[in-house]
Design an enzyme around this catalytic site. Structure first.
Site, PDB file in Angstrom:
ATOM      1  N   ARG A 252     -36.668 -23.920   1.732  1.00 34.54           N
ATOM      2  CA  ARG A 252     -36.246 -22.621   1.204  1.00 34.54           C
ATOM      3  C   ARG A 252     -37.418 -21.650   1.308  1.00 34.54           C
ATOM      4  NH1 ARG A 252     -31.796 -24.022   1.882  1.00 34.54           N
ATOM      5  NH2 ARG A 252     -30.075 -24.206   0.401  1.00 34.54           N
ATOM      6  N   GLU A 281     -35.053 -13.599   2.545  1.00 31.14           N
ATOM      7  CA  GLU A 281     -33.865 -13.806   3.375  1.00 31.14           C
ATOM      8  C   GLU A 281     -32.663 -13.002   2.859  1.00 31.14           C
ATOM      9  OE1 GLU A 281     -33.825 -17.986   4.272  1.00 31.14           O
ATOM     10  OE2 GLU A 281     -31.733 -17.841   4.896  1.00 31.14           O
ATOM     11  N   HIS A 305     -32.344 -19.607   9.694  1.00 31.37           N
ATOM     12  CA  HIS A 305     -31.727 -20.572   8.776  1.00 31.37           C
ATOM     13  C   HIS A 305     -30.610 -21.359   9.487  1.00 31.37           C
ATOM     14  CE1 HIS A 305     -31.172 -21.376   4.196  1.00 31.37           C
ATOM     15  NE2 HIS A 305     -30.952 -22.465   4.907  1.00 31.37           N
TER      16      HIS A 305
HETATM   17  C1  DGY Z   1     -28.759 -26.485   3.040  1.00 36.25           C
HETATM   18  O1  DGY Z   1     -27.817 -27.270   3.229  1.00 36.25           O
HETATM   19  O2  DGY Z   1     -29.285 -26.326   1.949  1.00 36.25           O
HETATM   20  C2  DGY Z   1     -29.246 -25.745   4.223  1.00 36.25           C
HETATM   21  O3  DGY Z   1     -30.217 -24.819   3.894  1.00 36.25           O
HETATM   22  C3  DGY Z   1     -28.098 -25.108   4.954  1.00 36.25           C
HETATM   23  O4  DGY Z   1     -28.513 -24.841   6.241  1.00 36.25           O
END
Ligand code: DGY
Length: 340
Positions: A252, A281, A305
């Site tokens: 993240r 983001e 992402h």
């Molecule tokens: C998740 O599944 O948390 C991912 O970031 C999606 O791409």
């Protein structure tokens, strides 16, 4: 207006709302279970107002990581809402406390396929950095290639290097497996829990984060976004890293302090970064006017992402989200409850 028979049958059935079109495996399961499934029809993040309106009276909500699901949305849904089946491994977009207070179950989608896919993408970023793939592609496309040269676009090998894995969950472990078995790397890891079996199988070493940063040639982040992991990698951490090391983030964005990363790149404190996620983001750069924005560094590789964006992974996520809903609406426990 007259209702079709299938609509009439569906009328008394649990209502499910999906905030955007997702791959169809899970939708098929939900429909097969006889549920009344509706999906926000536009391929965009559902506007907040629409979301509040659409969730009214639903039994289950299937949102995406781009939807903020807080107490307000839960209250807009009302008393029937039993499960929020987040279409993501991460669930920092869902207010777990608010859900708990209201007796709503939250589940995520850590399907095995997703771990493999994100691990592949992590390696795609590592290889792209080490072998300067994006730079080389831009160079070739720009017509600059005039012939082979012994010093042209020199990179480094992954082979023989040390990979520091921060967060040894499913994805971190899938990355480690590739590193050791496929690329001849050494693995060190940091995690709240030591994993002796993993250490034995992969000849891996547990290290506290500061030590891991000091010895790693590549540092790959695989922790969830929590208050305790926000800006986990900031100025002090960059100062510990080797100047020749690369940072990869497929977890993240806010786990990395973007300003500190920009400073580290500008001053050569790190060799480069591979980023699939961003602090602000969907903006790639928090400060849109910053002349030293991430986009301007040739030693930064960016993907929007998309680390889990394969058909296999996204279908598995769709299926698992549906299975979580079906389990909870049948009075059972979800297969993969969101756990901090
Ligand atoms: C998740 O599944 O948390 C991912 O970031 C999606 O791409």
């Amino acid at each position: 207006m007259r209702l079709a028979i299938s609509d009439m049958q569906a009328k008394g059935m649990p209502k499910i709302f999906i905030t955007r079109q997702i791959p169809d495996a899970g939708i098929k399961l939900l429909k097969k279970a006889g549920y009344n499934v509706s999906i926000y029809p536009k391929d965009e993040i559902i506007p907040r107002k629409e979301l509040r309106r659409a969730v009214k009276g639903v039994d289950a909500l299937l949102p995406l990581l781009t939807d903020r699901i807080d107490g307000e949305v839960m209250d807009a849904a009302g008393k029937k809402l039993k499960i929020i089946a987040n279409y993501a491994v991460g669930f920092d977009n869902v207010d777990l406390e608010a859900a708990k207070k209201r007796g709503i179950i939250v589940a995520n989608t850590p399907a095995p396929e997703v771990s493999e896919t994100v691990a592949e993408h992590t390696f795609a970023l590592m290889i792209a950095l080490a072998h300067r793939i994006a730079e080389s592609d831009a160079y070739a496309r720009a017509g600059k290639y005039q012939g082979w040269g012994p010093l042209l676009l020199l990179g480094v090998d992954l082979y023989g290097k040390t990979l520091g894995i921060v967060g040894l969950g499913r994805i971190g472990a899938a990355v480690a497996k590739r590193a050791v078995k496929g690329f001849g790397m050494q693995v060190v890891y940091s995690d709240p829990r030591k994993n002796p079996d993993f250490e034995k199988e992969f000849n891996a070493r547990y290290l506290p984060l500061a030590k891991l940063l000091a010895v790693s040639d590549f540092v790959s982040l695989h922790v969830p976004l929590l208050p305790s992991t926000r800006h986990l990698i900031s100025t002090a951490e960059f100062a510990l890293m080797k100047k020749t090391a690369y940072l990869v983030n497929t977890a993240r964005g806010p786990i990395v302090d973007e300003k500190a990363l920009l400073r580290a790149l500008r001053t050569g404190r790190v060799a480069g970064a591979g980023l699939d996620v961003f602090e602000c983001e969907p903006a790639i750069d928090c400060d849109l006017t910053d002349k030293l924005a991430l986009k301007k560094f040739a030693n930064v590789v960016l993907t929007p992402h998309t680390a889990s964006a394969t058909i296999e992974a996204r279908q598995a996520m769709s299926k698992l989200a549906a299975e979580n809903i079906i389990a909870v609406l049948s009075g059972k426990k979800p297969l993969t409850p969101a756990k901090v």
